[in-house]
Write an enzyme that holds these catalytic residues in place. Structure first.
Site, mmCIF file in Angstrom:
data_model
loop_
_atom_site.group_PDB
_atom_site.id
_atom_site.type_symbol
_atom_site.label_atom_id
_atom_site.label_comp_id
_atom_site.label_asym_id
_atom_site.label_seq_id
_atom_site.Cartn_x
_atom_site.Cartn_y
_atom_site.Cartn_z
ATOM 1 N N ASN A 14 0.806 -1.221 0.000
ATOM 2 C CA ASN A 14 0.000 0.000 0.000
ATOM 3 C C ASN A 14 0.836 1.267 0.000
ATOM 4 O O ASN A 14 0.342 2.336 -0.364
ATOM 5 C CB ASN A 14 -0.932 0.011 1.214
ATOM 6 C CG ASN A 14 -0.194 -0.186 2.524
ATOM 7 O OD1 ASN A 14 0.489 -1.187 2.707
ATOM 8 N ND2 ASN A 14 -0.318 0.749 3.445
ATOM 9 N N HIS B 225 -13.818 1.001 -0.830
ATOM 10 C CA HIS B 225 -13.483 2.405 -1.039
ATOM 11 C C HIS B 225 -12.148 2.616 -1.736
ATOM 12 O O HIS B 225 -11.788 3.757 -2.041
ATOM 13 C CB HIS B 225 -13.524 3.174 0.287
ATOM 14 C CG HIS B 225 -12.374 2.920 1.208
ATOM 15 N ND1 HIS B 225 -11.388 3.849 1.421
ATOM 16 C CD2 HIS B 225 -12.063 1.858 1.975
ATOM 17 C CE1 HIS B 225 -10.514 3.363 2.295
ATOM 18 N NE2 HIS B 225 -10.903 2.162 2.639
ATOM 19 N N CYS C 255 -3.729 4.961 7.523
ATOM 20 C CA CYS C 255 -4.043 4.399 8.832
ATOM 21 C C CYS C 255 -2.999 4.767 9.888
ATOM 22 O O CYS C 255 -3.222 4.597 11.082
ATOM 23 C CB CYS C 255 -4.147 2.880 8.734
ATOM 24 S SG CYS C 255 -5.377 2.338 7.531
#
Length: 393
Positions: free
Chosen positions: A152, A202, A326
């Site tokens: 990510n 999302h 996050c």
């Protein structure tokens, strides 16, 4: 701020208008609880069936093996915690990589406190898992391998097919966190020997708060959430029908546009990489140059702090990040960048820019010019940069 250039699609994406339109009736017209027995609920039941079939087809999976969740983190938690608990009579050893998303790493830490052993396999300088190290880590009591499909932060795509083949040969379950890869790359769970796969809506222009876990038939995995008999009695709670409908529509669009999007985003990505590396000195690209997601770019700029860079980009109307959304409040450098061998001072100066198909070359030209200005301004304020320049004159 007169303009907004959004380059943080790895954090989240805008919900497509077609997706919103598909969801709306299930808020106001077809609002029946799909668990109810009367006819009014049939529209909700049918919508869930259709979305499940759409997602299964995208993975070459069976519809009955798709379980809807609240998103990627729940799916990761479910896959790891309940696999560990069910298969602990066979063994209590799990293998993962050192650069996983925190939904995996923190779950592994939790399991370690419950008596499981976890091996965190290292990666090379491009973020690709060390296959020799992974093979050596396998033990007779290894019950699960969990390696993300694509990172990510730096976008590196892992050798999933090879890992899946090794796991299948050894009789070990294989889970992949595909939150970043799903909708960006073609995925065939049969060809890749994937037993469980996590994804989130999302990240592919669907709604937030919805995702799924693929669980191959025959895998004994218990409920993470107990209550009613929804999701074939494996995931309790009234189904998020609008979210499920939105996810199904987003997946359908993503699959149909994947090839063209990948080509377009890859061209933009390469243009951005080439210009930044050639026009801003003392900059490095993080992640593999070619084995990376079509839309991912991650740079480290020496002699600057990434937080200051992000603030100044924001003032210029540019949305980027220093890594995972996050962990955006953390002052520590990215564990991913440290994992590929970057020293703290360089890892602190990182910038992740992730593209979407609505971004343009003209936008990137603006971003590059602003980057050049901001990086130079920050370096001009850096004593370390001043010392470096003096020593290298």
């Amino acid at each position: 701020m007169n303009r907004l250039i959004y380059l943080d699609h790895a954090a989240t994406t805008a919900t497509r208008p077609e997706v919103v339109e598909a969801m709306l009736p299930y808020f106001t017209e077809n609002y029946g609880n799909p668990s109810s027995v009367y006819k009014f609920s049939n529209a909700s039941k049918d919508a869930i069936v259709n979305a499940r079939e759409t997602i299964a087809k995208s993975l070459n999976a069976e519809a009955k093996d798709i379980y809807f969740t609240a998103g990627g983190s729940e799916s990761d938690n479910w896959a790891l915690k309940e696999t560990a608990r069910v298969y602990k009579t066979k063994g209590k050893h799990i293998i993962t990589s050192a650069i996983e998303h925190h939904a995996i790493l923190h779950t592994c830490e939790f399991l370690e406190k419950e008596g499981f052993e976890v091996t965190y396999v290292g990666v090379d300088e491009n973020g690709i898992i060390k296959m020799d190290e992974l093979k050596k880590a396998i033990r007779p009591d290894t019950i699960l391998i969990s390696v993300m499909f694509a990172n990510n932060e730096i976008g590196t795509i892992q050798p999933i097919k090879e890992i899946g083949a090794i796991a299948r040969e050894k009789g070990i379950l294989f889970h992949t966190d595909a939150v970043q890869a799903y909708g960006q790359l073609p995925i065939d769970v049969e060809e890749l020997n994937i037993d469980m796969l996590s994804a989130s809506g999302h990240k592919l222009n669907g709604p937030k708060g919805i995702g799924f876990l693929y669980i191959r038939k025959g895998i004994k995995i218990r409920n993470l959430i107990h209550g009613g008999g929804q999701e074939r009695a494996r995931r309790a709670g009234t189904e998020n029908v609008p979210g499920i409908v939105g996810l199904g529509m987003a997946v359908e669009i993503a699959v149909n546009t994947m090839s063209d999007r990948a080509k377009y985003e890859t061209n933009l990505r390469n243009y951005l990489i080439d210009r930044v590396l050639s026009e801003i000195p003392y900059t490095r690209l993080n992640g593999d140059r070619n084995k990376r997601l079509p839309n991912n770019v991650n740079f480290s700029f020496q002699f600057i702090e990434g937080e200051s860079l992000l603030i100044m980009l924001d003032m210029a109307g540019i949305c980027g990040s220093s890594g995972s959304a996050c962990t955006s409040g953390s002052l520590d450098p990215s564990h991913v960048l440290l994992g590929i061998g970057l020293p703290h001072e360089i890892a602190h100066g990182s910038l992740r820019l992730t593209l979407g198909d609505e971004n343009t070359k003209e936008e990137l030209d603006y971003v590059i010019e602003k980057l050049k200005e901001i990086v130079q301004k920050l370096r001009d304020m850096s004593p370390l940069y001043e010392d470096f320049i003096k020593k290298n004159r």
